[in-house]
Design a protein around this motif. Structure first.
Motif, PDB file in Angstrom:
ATOM      1  N   TYR A 187       3.587   3.629   3.127  1.00 54.37           N
ATOM      2  CA  TYR A 187       1.885   3.558   2.641  1.00 54.37           C
ATOM      3  C   TYR A 187       1.628   3.549   1.820  1.00 54.37           C
ATOM      4  O   TYR A 187       1.757   3.022   0.570  1.00 54.37           O
ATOM      5  CB  TYR A 187       1.251   3.507   3.502  1.00 54.37           C
ATOM      6  CG  TYR A 187       1.780   2.881   5.358  1.00 54.37           C
ATOM      7  CD1 TYR A 187       2.269   1.688   4.783  1.00 54.37           C
ATOM      8  CD2 TYR A 187       1.847   2.656   5.978  1.00 54.37           C
ATOM      9  CE1 TYR A 187       2.136   0.631   6.086  1.00 54.37           C
ATOM     10  CE2 TYR A 187       2.614   2.581   7.734  1.00 54.37           C
ATOM     11  CZ  TYR A 187       2.397   1.198   7.377  1.00 54.37           C
ATOM     12  OH  TYR A 187       2.473   0.210   8.466  1.00 54.37           O
ATOM     13  N   LEU A 188       2.195   4.626   1.106  1.00 57.67           N
ATOM     14  CA  LEU A 188       1.943   5.637  -0.292  1.00 57.67           C
ATOM     15  C   LEU A 188       2.397   4.695  -1.876  1.00 57.67           C
ATOM     16  O   LEU A 188       1.307   4.394  -2.556  1.00 57.67           O
ATOM     17  CB  LEU A 188       1.575   6.578  -0.199  1.00 57.67           C
ATOM     18  CG  LEU A 188       0.438   8.082   0.317  1.00 57.67           C
ATOM     19  CD1 LEU A 188       1.006   9.301   0.261  1.00 57.67           C
ATOM     20  CD2 LEU A 188      -0.941   7.237  -0.293  1.00 57.67           C
ATOM     21  N   ALA A 189       3.512   4.458  -1.587  1.00 58.98           N
ATOM     22  CA  ALA A 189       4.049   3.728  -2.220  1.00 58.98           C
ATOM     23  C   ALA A 189       4.272   3.088  -2.462  1.00 58.98           C
ATOM     24  O   ALA A 189       3.925   2.129  -3.886  1.00 58.98           O
ATOM     25  CB  ALA A 189       5.669   4.315  -2.537  1.00 58.98           C
ATOM     26  N   GLU A 190       3.880   2.021  -1.055  1.00 64.17           N
ATOM     27  CA  GLU A 190       4.009   0.425  -1.827  1.00 64.17           C
ATOM     28  C   GLU A 190       1.736   0.974  -2.840  1.00 64.17           C
ATOM     29  O   GLU A 190       1.510  -0.472  -2.673  1.00 64.17           O
ATOM     30  CB  GLU A 190       3.613  -0.278  -0.401  1.00 64.17           C
ATOM     31  CG  GLU A 190       4.591  -0.576   0.271  1.00 64.17           C
ATOM     32  CD  GLU A 190       5.244  -1.344   0.107  1.00 64.17           C
ATOM     33  OE1 GLU A 190       5.397  -2.294  -0.521  1.00 64.17           O
ATOM     34  OE2 GLU A 190       6.930  -1.039  -0.850  1.00 64.17           O
ATOM     35  N   ALA A 191       0.908   1.459  -1.985  1.00 65.29           N
ATOM     36  CA  ALA A 191      -0.411   1.190  -2.356  1.00 65.29           C
ATOM     37  C   ALA A 191      -0.457   1.284  -4.147  1.00 65.29           C
ATOM     38  O   ALA A 191      -1.197   1.196  -4.337  1.00 65.29           O
ATOM     39  CB  ALA A 191      -1.317   2.051  -1.857  1.00 65.29           C
ATOM     40  N   SER A 192       0.402   2.106  -4.440  1.00 68.08           N
ATOM     41  CA  SER A 192       0.720   2.780  -6.074  1.00 68.08           C
ATOM     42  C   SER A 192       1.576   1.520  -7.153  1.00 68.08           C
ATOM     43  O   SER A 192       2.407   0.796  -6.516  1.00 68.08           O
ATOM     44  CB  SER A 192       1.145   4.112  -5.461  1.00 68.08           C
ATOM     45  OG  SER A 192       2.440   4.463  -5.413  1.00 68.08           O
TER      46      SER A 192
END
Length: 192
Positions: A187-192
């Motif tokens: 989710y962190l990778a998708e948000a960046s």
């Protein structure tokens, strides 16, 4: 929510297995545990159908011979569905270099059913091999060799045996935390 697909080993249903506890997570899909232990084709089809049916990216959590099912599936089905996998946690894979305990099929039976040789091509998705220091079915040095061939990182779990019910792990909070951390990383990778 990313589905978490749990890929069981050769065991039958086992309510005390940590995968059964993980199956209670929202979005978790637990593949059938009632398959004939020798039926690799059916196990690969189950995994293919579950990944294809997912509404988005998936995380695979395989244990024991479930890891071998996963690597055979990745080799057989290729990018048609493997590109939907964001990460695989491969827990205590057996190396099948010596006979398994008497409750399991013999190596000759596994070879005749297509389980051997174990595929050693790099996996087409990120993978972490969760290694036990005292796994009687997967000696650490042999498991490290498989992990290297698959292009997987190795995470040492300490002395957890084969991470099966006989190891007494029950709900196994460590594995629950690993799945949560893998989801959070996605989710962190998708948000960046």
């Amino acid at each position: 929510m990313n589905p978490v697909i749990l890929v069981p080993g050769l065991r039958g249903p086992s309510p005390e297995h940590w995968q059964e506890h993980l199956a209670r997570r929202p979005g978790a899909v637990h593949l059938r545990t009632d398959r004939d232990p020798l039926d690799l084709d059916a196990r690969c089809r189950d995994l293919e159908e579950s990944v294809a049916a997912a509404s988005g990216p998936v995380i695979l959590v395989a244990h024991s011979a479930g890891v071998l099912t996963l690597v055979h599936w990745a080799q057989r089905f290729g990018p048609r569905t493997t590109d939907r996998v964001t990460e695989a946690l491969l827990v205590t894979p057996p190396t099948l270099r010596s006979e398994l305990p008497a409750v399991y099929p013999r190596l000759a039976q596994l070879e005749a059913a297509g389980w051997l040789p174990i595929p050693t091509r790099p996996l087409p998705f990120a993978a972490t091999v969760c290694l036990s220091d005292d796994d009687p079915l997967g000696p650490p040095e042999q498991v490290r060799d498989l992990a290297a061939a698959w292009g997987a990182v190795v995470l040492g779990l300490g002395r957890v045996g084969h991470a099966n019910p006989a190891s007494g792990l029950g709900p196994w909070p460590l594995m629950d935390s690993l799945v949560t951390a893998t989801l959070d990383e996605y989710y962190l990778a998708e948000a960046s």
